[in-house]
Design a protein around this motif. Structure first.
Motif, mmCIF file in Angstrom:
data_model
loop_
_atom_site.group_PDB
_atom_site.id
_atom_site.type_symbol
_atom_site.label_atom_id
_atom_site.label_comp_id
_atom_site.label_asym_id
_atom_site.label_seq_id
_atom_site.Cartn_x
_atom_site.Cartn_y
_atom_site.Cartn_z
ATOM 1 N N ALA A 112 2.550 -4.810 -6.064
ATOM 2 C CA ALA A 112 1.308 -4.026 -6.070
ATOM 3 C C ALA A 112 1.557 -2.611 -6.594
ATOM 4 N N THR A 113 2.402 -2.493 -7.584
ATOM 5 C CA THR A 113 2.812 -1.185 -8.110
ATOM 6 C C THR A 113 1.626 -0.356 -8.569
ATOM 7 N N ALA A 114 0.748 -0.942 -9.362
ATOM 8 C CA ALA A 114 -0.391 -0.192 -9.893
ATOM 9 C C ALA A 114 -1.287 0.295 -8.760
ATOM 10 N N THR A 115 -1.557 -0.555 -7.784
ATOM 11 C CA THR A 115 -2.400 -0.166 -6.645
ATOM 12 C C THR A 115 -1.788 1.000 -5.890
ATOM 13 N N ILE A 116 -0.499 0.922 -5.631
ATOM 14 C CA ILE A 116 0.195 1.975 -4.880
ATOM 15 C C ILE A 116 0.174 3.294 -5.636
ATOM 16 N N LEU A 117 0.516 3.246 -6.920
ATOM 17 C CA LEU A 117 0.651 4.491 -7.679
ATOM 18 C C LEU A 117 -0.695 5.052 -8.120
ATOM 19 N N ASP A 118 -1.702 4.196 -8.297
ATOM 20 C CA ASP A 118 -3.052 4.711 -8.551
ATOM 21 C C ASP A 118 -3.574 5.454 -7.323
ATOM 22 N N ASP A 119 -3.286 4.939 -6.148
ATOM 23 C CA ASP A 119 -3.674 5.609 -4.907
ATOM 24 C C ASP A 119 -2.989 6.959 -4.811
ATOM 25 N N LEU A 120 -1.719 7.000 -5.129
ATOM 26 C CA LEU A 120 -0.978 8.262 -5.111
ATOM 27 C C LEU A 120 -1.600 9.276 -6.073
ATOM 28 N N ALA A 121 -1.907 8.840 -7.280
ATOM 29 C CA ALA A 121 -2.484 9.749 -8.276
ATOM 30 C C ALA A 121 -3.837 10.269 -7.792
ATOM 31 N N SER A 122 -4.627 9.392 -7.167
ATOM 32 C CA SER A 122 -5.934 9.811 -6.658
ATOM 33 C C SER A 122 -5.793 10.836 -5.555
ATOM 34 N N THR A 163 0.835 -1.199 0.000
ATOM 35 C CA THR A 163 0.000 0.000 0.000
ATOM 36 C C THR A 163 0.873 1.253 0.000
ATOM 37 N N LEU A 164 0.279 2.343 -0.426
ATOM 38 C CA LEU A 164 0.991 3.617 -0.422
ATOM 39 C C LEU A 164 1.369 4.028 0.991
ATOM 40 N N ASP A 165 0.461 3.833 1.931
ATOM 41 C CA ASP A 165 0.768 4.220 3.310
ATOM 42 C C ASP A 165 1.938 3.424 3.874
ATOM 43 N N ALA A 166 1.992 2.123 3.557
ATOM 44 C CA ALA A 166 3.121 1.309 4.018
ATOM 45 C C ALA A 166 4.425 1.801 3.415
ATOM 46 N N LEU A 167 4.389 2.121 2.124
ATOM 47 C CA LEU A 167 5.591 2.621 1.456
ATOM 48 C C LEU A 167 6.052 3.936 2.082
ATOM 49 N N LEU A 168 5.120 4.850 2.282
ATOM 50 C CA LEU A 168 5.495 6.157 2.818
ATOM 51 C C LEU A 168 6.022 6.062 4.244
ATOM 52 N N ALA A 169 5.450 5.157 5.030
ATOM 53 C CA ALA A 169 5.924 4.992 6.402
ATOM 54 C C ALA A 169 7.363 4.497 6.434
ATOM 55 N N LEU A 170 7.688 3.550 5.560
ATOM 56 C CA LEU A 170 9.063 3.037 5.512
ATOM 57 C C LEU A 170 10.012 4.051 4.882
ATOM 58 N N HIS A 171 9.503 4.845 3.962
ATOM 59 C CA HIS A 171 10.330 5.914 3.385
ATOM 60 C C HIS A 171 10.736 6.922 4.456
ATOM 61 N N GLU A 172 9.820 7.230 5.360
ATOM 62 C CA GLU A 172 10.133 8.160 6.446
ATOM 63 C C GLU A 172 11.270 7.638 7.311
ATOM 64 N N LEU A 173 11.409 6.318 7.378
ATOM 65 C CA LEU A 173 12.461 5.711 8.198
ATOM 66 C C LEU A 173 13.777 5.551 7.439
ATOM 67 N N GLY A 174 13.766 5.838 6.134
ATOM 68 C CA GLY A 174 15.023 5.830 5.396
ATOM 69 C C GLY A 174 15.089 4.970 4.160
ATOM 70 N N ALA A 175 14.060 4.197 3.855
ATOM 71 C CA ALA A 175 14.075 3.390 2.635
ATOM 72 C C ALA A 175 13.809 4.277 1.426
ATOM 73 N N THR A 176 14.582 4.066 0.367
ATOM 74 C CA THR A 176 14.397 4.868 -0.842
ATOM 75 C C THR A 176 14.091 4.037 -2.082
ATOM 76 N N ARG A 177 14.145 2.724 -1.952
ATOM 77 C CA ARG A 177 13.690 1.814 -3.010
ATOM 78 C C ARG A 177 12.785 0.777 -2.375
#
Length: 216
Positions: free
Chosen positions: A201-211, A182-196
């Motif tokens: 679930a790429t389409a689900t994540i990025l469709d959520d972002l676009a919305s 999910t986008l929220d899971a990705l963003l939470a881990l990005h805040e902790l330092g992950a950058t890749r």
């Protein structure tokens, strides 16, 4: 930030092609394909900005060092731009840090300047083993430390991402893989330092972002 993952052993060629189309349409950082699909990915993604990555010693990491080095050289010759290698997990659990570091360094040399992402399969390791492994990866010249293959008992966790980021210097990046859906899971881990992020679930994540962007 997404490496679109196409690593399931049961994927048909048509399913791989569909995944490559997804990566191109969503302009992901890369695709991560099975070694046998590198040539196909190079052809299908020609003219795009999507990098072609692949895996070495996948998923268990128990191939010999010579095999991992040969595999890396072959895949680089085919055009792979990024290499995600699995460490010898048993050697790290046994405390043979020198072996782990030397093997990573050998793969880094065989990659000839391509980014090497080192997969640790964190769910099998203690924090002390993780820290020793991450330090060895940095000394060996790795570009990334990576949480997991996505095929073991556990995936990316907040605690592991934080530990990875604390352990390695800014010269080494952190990749989260396994369970980032999910986008929220990705963003939470990005805040902790992950950058890749390795993701299916790429389409689900990025469709959520676009919305969200459209409605902001």
């Amino acid at each position: 930030m997404i490496d679109h993952s196409l690593l399931r052993p049961d994927l048909t060629l048509d399913e791989v092609r569909a995944g490559l189309t997804t990566a191109r349409e969503y302009r992901t950082a890369s695709v991560c394909v099975r070694p046998s699909d590198v040539g196909l990915a190079i052809t299908e993604l020609a003219g795009s900005e999507v990098a072609v990555g692949t895996v070495v010693g996948f998923p268990h990491g128990s191939s010999s060092t010579a095999t991992k080095v040969f595999e890396t050289g072959e895949l680089v010759a085919l055009g792979a731009q990024e290499i995600d290698m699995v460490i010898d997990i048993g050697r790290l659990r046994s405390g043979d840090i020198a072996f782990v570091q030397d093997e990573i360094a050998a793969v880094v040399r065989a990659a000839r300047g391509r980014a090497v992402k080192v997969i640790f399969e964190n769910c099998y390791l203690t924090d002390r083993q993780k820290t020793a492994g991450y330090e060895a990866a940095e000394k060996a010249g790795a570009a990334y430390v990576k949480t997991s293959t996505g095929f073991a008992d556990g995936g990316a966790t907040a605690a592991d991402i934080a530990l990875m980021r604390r352990t390695v210097s800014a010269a080494v990046k952190v990749k989260a893989a396994g369970g980032v859906r999910t986008l929220d899971a990705l963003l939470a881990l990005h805040e902790l330092g992950a950058t890749r992020f390795g993701a299916t679930a790429t389409a689900t994540i990025l469709d959520d972002l676009a919305s969200r962007l459209a409605n902001s």
